[in-house]
Design a protein around this motif. Structure first.
Motif, short mmCIF file in Angstrom:
data_model
loop_
_atom_site.label_atom_id
_atom_site.label_comp_id
_atom_site.label_asym_id
_atom_site.label_seq_id
_atom_site.Cartn_x
_atom_site.Cartn_y
_atom_site.Cartn_z
N ILE A 474 0.81 -1.22 0.00
CA ILE A 474 0.00 0.00 0.00
C ILE A 474 0.85 1.27 0.00
CG2 ILE A 474 -1.64 1.34 1.38
CD1 ILE A 474 -3.02 -1.31 2.07
N PRO A 475 1.90 1.39 0.82
CA PRO A 475 2.71 2.60 0.76
C PRO A 475 3.31 2.84 -0.62
CG PRO A 475 3.18 1.38 2.78
CD PRO A 475 2.31 0.50 1.93
N ALA A 476 3.80 1.78 -1.27
CA ALA A 476 4.38 1.93 -2.61
C ALA A 476 3.32 2.35 -3.62
CB ALA A 476 5.04 0.62 -3.04
N LEU A 477 2.13 1.79 -3.48
CA LEU A 477 1.05 2.16 -4.39
C LEU A 477 0.65 3.63 -4.22
CD1 LEU A 477 -1.21 -1.01 -4.07
CD2 LEU A 477 -0.05 -0.25 -6.15
N LYS A 478 0.63 4.11 -2.98
CA LYS A 478 0.28 5.51 -2.74
C LYS A 478 1.31 6.45 -3.34
CE LYS A 478 -2.65 5.00 1.34
NZ LYS A 478 -2.89 5.39 2.75
N ILE A 479 2.57 6.09 -3.20
CA ILE A 479 3.63 6.90 -3.81
C ILE A 479 3.47 6.92 -5.33
CG2 ILE A 479 6.11 7.02 -4.25
CD1 ILE A 479 6.53 5.95 -1.40
N ALA A 499 -2.45 2.19 -10.26
CA ALA A 499 -2.14 2.30 -8.83
C ALA A 499 -3.36 2.75 -8.04
CB ALA A 499 -0.97 3.26 -8.62
N LEU A 500 -4.09 3.74 -8.59
CA LEU A 500 -5.29 4.23 -7.92
C LEU A 500 -6.33 3.11 -7.79
CD1 LEU A 500 -5.70 7.73 -9.61
CD2 LEU A 500 -5.42 7.32 -7.16
N TRP A 501 -6.56 2.39 -8.87
CA TRP A 501 -7.60 1.35 -8.83
C TRP A 501 -7.15 0.15 -8.00
CZ3 TRP A 501 -12.37 2.31 -9.38
CH2 TRP A 501 -12.83 3.28 -10.27
N THR A 502 -5.84 -0.11 -7.94
CA THR A 502 -5.37 -1.19 -7.08
C THR A 502 -5.58 -0.83 -5.61
OG1 THR A 502 -3.69 -1.77 -8.74
CG2 THR A 502 -3.42 -2.70 -6.55
N LEU A 503 -5.33 0.42 -5.27
CA LEU A 503 -5.63 0.89 -3.92
C LEU A 503 -7.12 0.73 -3.61
CD1 LEU A 503 -3.42 4.11 -3.80
CD2 LEU A 503 -3.18 2.11 -2.30
N GLU A 504 -7.95 1.07 -4.60
CA GLU A 504 -9.39 0.90 -4.40
C GLU A 504 -9.75 -0.56 -4.17
OE1 GLU A 504 -13.57 0.14 -5.51
OE2 GLU A 504 -11.76 -0.65 -6.44
N GLY A 505 -9.14 -1.44 -4.95
CA GLY A 505 -9.41 -2.86 -4.82
C GLY A 505 -8.94 -3.44 -3.50
N SER A 511 -8.84 9.99 1.35
CA SER A 511 -9.29 11.22 0.69
C SER A 511 -8.13 12.03 0.13
CB SER A 511 -10.11 12.07 1.68
OG SER A 511 -9.33 12.40 2.83
N ALA A 512 -6.97 11.97 0.76
CA ALA A 512 -5.83 12.75 0.27
C ALA A 512 -5.41 12.27 -1.12
CB ALA A 512 -4.66 12.63 1.25
N ILE A 513 -5.40 10.97 -1.32
CA ILE A 513 -5.04 10.42 -2.62
C ILE A 513 -6.07 10.82 -3.67
CG2 ILE A 513 -4.83 8.29 -3.96
CD1 ILE A 513 -2.40 8.75 -2.32
#
Length: 741
Positions: A474-479, A499-505, A511-513
């Motif tokens: 998750i940290p790597a995906l947010k970056i 990356a955005l949709w993987t975080l969603e999944g 909210s910041a992202i």
């Protein structure tokens, strides 16, 4: 006679050469590019042979753009009657076979459970499958495949049930089966009219055609989510880099539809999303075996328009010329050809155009060339699934009185069965990509694959990460998702999208992202970020203030998505923002239609699909007509329109007098009907109802047509016209009179 034929041939050749010269002088009128241009129009084959060809012979029959050629990946006896393929994360290929599909002109024993799913492997990475096993045997026409990790999801014909299959001991044969979606209902319709797909889209929903449902794969189970206005299409489903879905409908002779907006928001089609000329197809052989007969043929007996569009794909690979990336390819197996369409965004409206002038991307003189599915492969190339058979129409259309049957029998096409080819399209000087290792790769490595130039790798890396549910990334995906982060400048916009949709999944969005995405320079990122606010909009209206900053966005795609997503909010602020945007747009067609789609979607939720899709005026007529019918007409025709056991009046369900045109039904209701009806004599005649006003008549007929024969409503103005035409009528009509009109 022979002299006349030779003269015609010479004139035809002269015209073709002249047209080619003219075309070369006007290259600005075509969308073809230099490296993908067609060298010359091939000789037209006026008398193609129906004989079955070997793979080597078939490869010589293809007309392709300069630089392209096809390679054989697999064929009989390794596979038979292939219709769909799926790769796991390590590029092992699963092939669905319809081994009982139209084995003769009658379609005999079509539902015998003798079909299979094959597992194929390329062990030396030369592009050709050299190892095979029967992964699942004794199936009923398997039609949908999806790999999830080490498992394969499969749906068979005639059922909605989907099962997961797994090989636990590595022998290439499934030995573990478990249910993932089992409503245990029989699927209606012949096999051509049932669902296809299982397409894991960018938004982590799995889509199919036909049925009004999509799925999320959660904890090993497919969780359904309803699509209020229904799904689209028939055989074939694909998505582009941004999650836009493309359907097609062979039965409706519609080569492409449903691509303007996601079906969850409703339906949106434009009359000019492609021209009538786009529907025309250009085979290089005569096409005698077409359902529907001569009206579907040109004078030279070539297919004149799409009649069997299917198996479409948006090419998203990286090992063919760049100008092919993002193009829509549509198969027309009756015409033995594949259309290449340029997909263009014109102010938020997606339009399609043939990439060539009166030519096709791929065409064949092999009468058994029947591509039914296409895919972007793990190696970055395009894959074609060719059933390679004589008959390509289900038995419903090959009956004794059909146009097709004598053509099939005359040519012996019914004898060409149990073959099948899988090809890959390659290009001179471009080497196919390496074999993937996604099932064995670390989650960290999978994150890097989200930025891969081949869409197949990006999609499957995202899917694998979500299936693993590995929170450590998750940290790597947010970056990676942060567009302004200096350390990820090498990440493409497509990489950030994934990356955005993987975080969603993974349930890891914050909210910041999302707010960062709303400020991104790329409109596709902003559009995605808007979609990702929908869960926030369902809960409160704080997010609306942030969305308001996009009301004057320079991209109509962004503004349209803003209208669609704001529908998830019940806040007056959301409606106010939408109204403000529509007013400022000065009647912009795209934004107005987006709001209309949402309104219609809400109507469907409230009234159901059939009634909800009607315009408000028509829906009011039907609803008012229902009240009249139930208070006045049920005593004779029954509540369900099937009549009474006492046979007081004829049944209305399926009545040709209701569904065939409108005048006959109007005349009967205005003046009555007497005499025998369909050979049955009833105790009393249908009384005249003409004393009621036009709206009353329109309401009753609109209801019974809607409810009992699935026909469109009738407006009061239409009643007025027929009333004036029959003003002098005093007696009830008889069927013989009406049939003579």
């Amino acid at each position: 006679m022979k002299k006349h034929i030779w003269i015609v041939c010479i004139l035809t050749a002269f015209i073709m050469i002249t047209c080619q010269v003219s075309r070369q002088k006007t290259t600005d009128n075509t969308l073809r590019t230099t490296d993908a241009s067609v060298a010359a129009i091939p000789a037209f084959t006026s008398n193609p042979s129906p004989e079955h060809l070997t793979p080597e012979q078939s490869l010589k029959t293809f007309k392709l753009p300069k630089g392209y050629h096809l390679e054989l990946v697999a064929s009989e006896p390794m596979i038979h009657e292939p219709v769909a393929i799926a790769w796991d994360g390590n590029a092992r290929m699963y092939v669905a076979e319809l081994n009982t599909y139209m084995q003769d002109v009658e379609g005999s024993n079509e539902h015998a459970q003798t079909s299979r799913v094959m597992l194929l492997e390329d062990t030396n990475n030369d592009g050709k499958m050299d190892k095979s096993s029967v992964f699942i045997d004794k199936m009923l026409l398997p039609r949908m495949l999806l790999c999830v990790g080490h498992e394969l999801l499969v749906n068979e014909t005639d059922t909605y049930n989907i099962y997961s299959y797994k090989d636990t001991n590595g022998d290439g044969v499934a030995d573990d089966k478990r249910p993932v979606y089992t409503p245990n209902k029989k699927a209606p319709g012949n096999l051509e009219h049932q669902r296809s797909g299982l397409d894991w889209n960018l938004d982590n929903y799995i889509y199919t055609t036909v049925d009004p449902v999509r799925f999320r794969y959660t904890k090993g189970i497919l969780v359904p989510d309803s699509i209020p206005s229904g799904s689209n299409g028939q055989w074939g489903l694909t998505h582009d880099n941004f999650g836009r879905l493309f359907f097609s409908s062979a039965g409706g002779e519609v080569p492409a539809l449903g691509f303007q907006i996601n079906p969850i928001y409703g339906r949106m089609e434009f009359n000019d999303q492609y021209t009538q000329q786009f529907n025309e197809v250009w085979p290089i052989i005569k096409t005698p075996d077409v359902e529907g007969g001569l009206k579907r043929l040109r004078p030279d007996t070539t297919l004149n328009h799409f009649t069997a569009s299917c198996g479409q794909v948006i090419f998203r690979g990286d090992r063919l010329p760049k100008d092919l990336d993002g193009d829509l390819l549509i198969s027309e197996p009756v015409g033995r050809l594949i259309r290449r369409a340029k997909v263009m965004d014109q102010g938020g409206k997606i339009t399609l155009e043939n990439a060539y002038q009166k030519e096709e991307f791929i065409a064949s003189t092999d009468m058994n060339f029947r591509v039914v599915n296409m895919y972007t492969g793990p190696d970055g190339c395009l894959y074609l699934v060719d059933m390679n058979r004589g008959i390509i129409q289900e038995g419903n259309w090959t009956g004794p009185k059909s146009y097709l049957r004598p053509q099939i029998k005359r040519l012996g096409l019914d004898k060409n069965i149990q073959h099948g080819r899988i090809y890959r399209l390659v290009h001179d000087g471009m080497k196919p990509g390496p074999k993937p290792d996604l099932l064995d790769a670390s989650s960290k490595k999978l994150v890097s694959y989200l930025n891969h130039p081949n869409g197949w790798w990006r999609d499957n890396a995202q899917k694998e990460l979500i299936i693993r549910n590995d929170k450590s990334v998750i940290p790597a995906l947010k970056i990676m998702a942060e567009s302004q982060n200096e350390s990820v400048k090498s990440t493409s916009s497509l990489g950030r999208l994934h990356a955005l949709w993987t975080l969603e999944g993974l349930g890891a969005l914050d909210s910041a992202i999302v707010l960062g995405g709303l400020r991104d320079k790329d409109p596709e990122i902003r559009k995605t970020a808007i979609r990702l606010t929908e869960d926030y909009l369902k809960k409160d209206d704080q997010m609306i203030e942030h969305l308001a900053s996009l009301k004057t966005d320079g991209s109509y795609d962004v503004k349209m998505q803003l209208i669609l997503s704001l529908s998830y909010s019940k806040s007056p602020k959301a409606k106010g923002l939408i109204d403000e945007m529509l007013t400022a747009s000065n009647g912009n067609e795209v934004l107005a239609r987006a709001q209309k789609s949402i309104d219609k979607n809400e109507d469907v939720k409230k009234f159901g699909q059939r009634l909800g899709r009607l315009d408000e005026v028509d829906r009011k007529l039907v609803l008012n007509g229902a009240v009249i019918y139930k208070s006045l007409c049920t005593a004779c025709h029954g509540v369900d329109g099937k009549g009474l056991q006492s046979k007081t009046a004829p049944p209305l369900v399926g009545s040709s007098r209701l569904g065939k045109g409108k005048d006959m039904a109007l005349r009967i209701l205005l003046h009555g009907l007497s005499g025998p009806i369909d050979g049955q004599t009833y105790p009393s005649e249908m009384p005249a109802m003409g004393d009621n006003d036009n709206e009353w008549i329109a309401s009753v007929l609109s209801y019974v047509r809607h409810e009992f024969v699935n026909a469109p409503p009738i407006r009061p103005a239409e009643v007025k016209t027929v009333r004036e035409q029959t003003a002098g009528r005093k007696n009830a009509w008889t069927l013989s009179e009406l049939s003579g009109l």
